[in-house]
Each structure stands twice: as structure tokens, then as C-alpha cells.
Design a protein around this motif. Structure first.
Motif, PDB file in Angstrom:
ATOM      1  N   LEU A  74      -0.581   5.137  12.862  1.00  0.00           N
ATOM      2  CA  LEU A  74       0.368   4.076  12.555  1.00  0.00           C
ATOM      3  C   LEU A  74       0.543   3.918  11.044  1.00  0.00           C
ATOM      4  O   LEU A  74       1.661   3.695  10.557  1.00  0.00           O
ATOM      5  CB  LEU A  74      -0.097   2.755  13.178  1.00  0.00           C
ATOM      6  N   GLY A  75      -0.542   4.058  10.291  1.00  0.00           N
ATOM      7  CA  GLY A  75      -0.455   3.935   8.839  1.00  0.00           C
ATOM      8  C   GLY A  75       0.354   5.055   8.207  1.00  0.00           C
ATOM      9  O   GLY A  75       1.185   4.816   7.320  1.00  0.00           O
ATOM     10  N   GLY A  76       0.135   6.291   8.669  1.00  0.00           N
ATOM     11  CA  GLY A  76       0.866   7.428   8.114  1.00  0.00           C
ATOM     12  C   GLY A  76       2.351   7.360   8.400  1.00  0.00           C
ATOM     13  O   GLY A  76       3.188   7.627   7.530  1.00  0.00           O
ATOM     14  N   LEU A  77       2.705   6.983   9.631  1.00  0.00           N
ATOM     15  CA  LEU A  77       4.118   6.877   9.986  1.00  0.00           C
ATOM     16  C   LEU A  77       4.795   5.741   9.231  1.00  0.00           C
ATOM     17  O   LEU A  77       5.963   5.852   8.831  1.00  0.00           O
ATOM     18  CB  LEU A  77       4.272   6.681  11.495  1.00  0.00           C
ATOM     19  N   ALA A  78       4.067   4.636   9.013  1.00  0.00           N
ATOM     20  CA  ALA A  78       4.631   3.529   8.239  1.00  0.00           C
ATOM     21  C   ALA A  78       4.914   3.969   6.803  1.00  0.00           C
ATOM     22  O   ALA A  78       5.938   3.579   6.209  1.00  0.00           O
ATOM     23  CB  ALA A  78       3.666   2.342   8.251  1.00  0.00           C
ATOM     24  N   LEU A  79       4.038   4.779   6.239  1.00  0.00           N
ATOM     25  CA  LEU A  79       4.258   5.296   4.890  1.00  0.00           C
ATOM     26  C   LEU A  79       5.508   6.171   4.847  1.00  0.00           C
ATOM     27  O   LEU A  79       6.294   6.117   3.896  1.00  0.00           O
ATOM     28  CB  LEU A  79       3.040   6.090   4.429  1.00  0.00           C
ATOM     29  N   TYR A  80       5.704   6.986   5.886  1.00  0.00           N
ATOM     30  CA  TYR A  80       6.897   7.839   5.926  1.00  0.00           C
ATOM     31  C   TYR A  80       8.166   6.978   5.983  1.00  0.00           C
ATOM     32  O   TYR A  80       9.166   7.295   5.322  1.00  0.00           O
ATOM     33  CB  TYR A  80       6.853   8.772   7.133  1.00  0.00           C
ATOM     34  N   VAL A  81       8.148   5.919   6.764  1.00  0.00           N
ATOM     35  CA  VAL A  81       9.305   5.024   6.836  1.00  0.00           C
ATOM     36  C   VAL A  81       9.636   4.470   5.453  1.00  0.00           C
ATOM     37  O   VAL A  81      10.795   4.476   5.011  1.00  0.00           O
ATOM     38  CB  VAL A  81       9.035   3.868   7.827  1.00  0.00           C
ATOM     39  N   GLY A  82       8.603   4.009   4.733  1.00  0.00           N
ATOM     40  CA  GLY A  82       8.822   3.476   3.391  1.00  0.00           C
ATOM     41  C   GLY A  82       9.356   4.514   2.431  1.00  0.00           C
ATOM     42  O   GLY A  82      10.246   4.237   1.612  1.00  0.00           O
TER      43      GLY A  82
END
Length: 373
Positions: A74-82
């Protein structure tokens, strides 16, 4: 979450980094025009992607052993969104490169944590079969990436690609938030990063696997890096380059399907890797001979077929001796081969010689496995 649903989600997560890479490929020419840079500079976006991806792999792999697979994903995907939002805001090529690096760092979670999830749930021959299934699914990634990327660039320019990636990453985050289970073993030992690295650096089999993964990936992604400009030189449209992804996906899917069938018939993984290396070399020779004609794409079919055969066998067996530290070992393994891929693609961008690159990759892969027992 049952195994079938987990495999469906795992396929989507593994496909995402590859789709993200190949979506960018048709946009390279438009990026070059938008920022007034040449093919060599535009092609470096893929090199930057792989180098940042390499460091993301080691960080996310280590973190998923510490805090768990689910929160790490979840953290890695959130970083990609940002990072995708940032990429849509920048106005300089250097800014785009920085956003691309941050996105690649986040996308790495889809590779290393997903592979760790699968290694948590499956072992031995069953794991090899799972990776073969993953290979068949991943064969669709270049087709989806190139075809969709070409269509988006034609309609909206490179920003269309960035917007698509933002929506994809946000959708994956929501899917994982709702359904992704935690598979981290309860009694997992806290393996030392540096002790694991020392052990792996002394492991000849790990080095062989690392080099093989790098060589087959450099062969594949050199086409995505150089292909747009080869099509341009031959007077062929960017949309035709996008359509070529469909042809190459068929070759990769055929290779993965053949791999699965031959494994069931008793062929060893090593034998299949040897066969794949020979096929890749033949494909490279064909591309070199046909480089002044659009028919060189037909020879690329052999290269992607070899990729589909080789990669599941290499990944399925590489970490067999590191079952007590899969996240950490997977992170370091990924770091090693992604650094080599990034460096290799940087050289590819400088030399702009697809046929020669493919022949070198095929020949070196064949040498690595020819005498192995």
C-alpha cells in the motif's frame, strides 16, 4: 483470500511495472519533441526508471520483511500515485526525470513484494508452475503497454500516458486496500541485510541468475528504448510501433506457454534456459540482418519468445536456498539485476544498435548456462 483470487491480484501487480515501462516507450518521441531533446536523452528515461526501480526493490523488499507484505504494498503504490501527480505538473525534462525516478521507486513494490507473496504461499515445483502462469499473463503487458501508449500519445501526447498511469496506480491501491492479505510468516527471522548480501555475493548461482535475468531483460527492453526511433528512421508511424507490441506479446505468450508445457513433460529448468538463450541469439542475428527493414520485428519474436521461456525458470529457482529471508533476499536479488539492467540500457541508449545488443545478450546468456550442470 483463496489462492485463485490471490493469483489474479498478483498478476495485476506484476503486470503493472511492466505496463508502466512499456507505456512510456511510444511517448519517447513526443517527450523528445516537447522538451527539445534528442533520442539519446529521451531514451534515458527508461534507464532512470530501472536504476530507481533497483533501489526501490531493495527498500520495499527489506521493509516487507519488517512490517509485513500488505502495508508495504500500500505504501509503494501510494508513492507511485503521488509521483504521477507530480509528473503531470512539471515543465522541464529534468523535472520529468525526477518524477519518473520517484514513480519507479514506488512501482518496484509491485515486483519484489508480489514475488515474495507468491514465495510465501507456494514452493518447489508448484512455485515454478505459478511463475510460468505469471509469464503467460505478463506476455500481455507489452501489447497493452505499447498499443495503449501509442493510442494515448496520438490523442493526448505524453501527458495522456501519465494520466493513464495515475488512474491505474490508484485503482491498484484501492484493490489492494480492500482485498490484499498479509502472508508474512509469523515466525520469520530478522535476517541481517549485510549478512544476507555477503552470503549472496559469494553465491555463484545467485550471480548466474542475476546476470541471466539482466541479459534477457536488456534484450527485451532495448527494443522498447530503440524501437520508436528505428520506426521513425524507416519512415514508419509511431502507431505501427504500438501495434508491434501485439505481435511481440504473442511471441512472449507462446514462449511462456511452451515453457509450462515442457515443464510438465519433464524438461528441466536449466535445459529450457539453454534453449531460450540459443533462440535469443538467433533472434538477435535476424534483427541485425533485417535492421533496414520493418521485417526486423519478426526476428524480435524469437527474442521475446526466449524471454517468456527463460524468466519463469530463473526466478522460480533463484532463491531456493533463502527461504528463511525471502523478502530481504528477494530485495537484494532484485537490486543486483535491476542495477545491471539500468546500466545496460544506458549503454544501449548511447550506442543505438539494437541488433548488436541482442546478439551480445544472447551469446552471453548461452555462455552462462552452457557448462552448468
Amino acid at each position: 483470500m483463496n489462492s485463485r483470487n490471490l493469483l489474479v491480484l498478483a498478476i495485476a501487480l506484476l503486470m503493472f511495472p511492466q505496463i508502466a515501462q512499456t507505456l512510456y516507450s511510444p511517448a519517447l518521441a513526443d517527450i523528445g519533441q516537447a522538451f527539445s531533446i534528442g533520442p539519446q536523452a529521451a531514451g534515458q528515461t527508461l534507464s532512470v526508471y530501472f536504476l530507481a526501480f533497483a533501489f526501490g526493490v531493495v527498500v520495499w523488499g527489506r521493509v516487507c520483511d519488517r512490517i509485513g507484505r500488505r502495508p508495504t504494498m500500500l505504501g509503494g503504490l501510494a508513492l507511485y500515485v503521488g509521483a504521477s501527480i507530480l509528473a503531470l505538473q512539471v515543465s522541464t525534462f529534468n523535472g520529468l526525470l525526477m518524477a519518473q525516478a520517484l514513480a519507479a521507486f514506488g512501482a518496484a513494490v509491485g515486483s519484489v513484494v508480489t514475488q515474495t507473496l507468491l514465495r510465501d504461499r507456494f514452493q518447489g515445483a508448484e512455485l515454478a508452475q505459478v511463475f510460468s502462469l505469471m509469464g503467460i499473463a505478463l506476455a500481455a503487458s507489452p501489447a497493452l503497454g505499447l498499443f495503449s501508449g501509442a493510442s494515448l500519445v496520438h490523442a493526448f501526447g505524453y501527458r495522456g500516458v501519465l494520466g493513464c498511469l495515475l488512474l491505474l496506480s490508484l485503482g491498484l491501491w484501492l484493490w489492494c486496500w480492500r482485498t490484499l492479505p498479509e502472508t508474512r510468516p509469523q515466525h520469520l527471522i530478522s535476517a541481517s541485510l549485510f549478512e544476507t548480501l555477503r552470503r549472496m555475493l559469494q553465491d555463484r548461482d545467485i550471480w548466474r541468475s542475476t546476470l541471466l535475468v539482466a541479459l534477457f531483460n536488456i534484450a527485451l527492453f532495448s527494443y522498447y528504448s530503440l524501437g520508436p526511433f528505428m520506426f521513425e528512421r524507416l519512415g514508419l508511424s509511431g502507431q505501427l510501433f504500438g501495434y508491434s507490441g501485439v505481435i511481440l506479446a504473442l511471441g512472449s505468450g507462446l514462449g511462456a506457454w511452451m515453457n509450462k508445457r515442457l515443464l510438465r513433460k519433464g524438461f528441466t529448468g536449466l535445459r529450457l534456459i539453454r534453449l531460450a538463450a540459443g533462440v535469443a541469439l538467433l533472434g538477435g542475428i535476424g534483427v541485425w540482418l533485417l535492421q533496414d527493414s520493418g521485417l526486423f520485428v519478426l526476428s524480435m519474436l524469437l527474442v521475446v519468445l526466449a524471454f517468456g521461456m527463460a524468466i519463469p525458470n530463473i526466478l522460480g529457482s533463484a532463491l531456493a536456498n533463502y527461504g528463511d529471508r525471502l523478502g530481504t533476499a528477494g530485495a537484494l536479488f532484485g537490486l543486483m539485476y535491476y542495477l545491471l539492467i539500468g546500466a545496460g540500457l544506458m549503454l544501449v541508449g548511447w550506442f543505438q544498435a539494437l541488433g548488436e545488443t541482442l546478439m551480445v545478450c544472447g551469446a552471453l546468456a548461452l555462455l552462462l548456462v552452457w557448462r552448468k550442470n
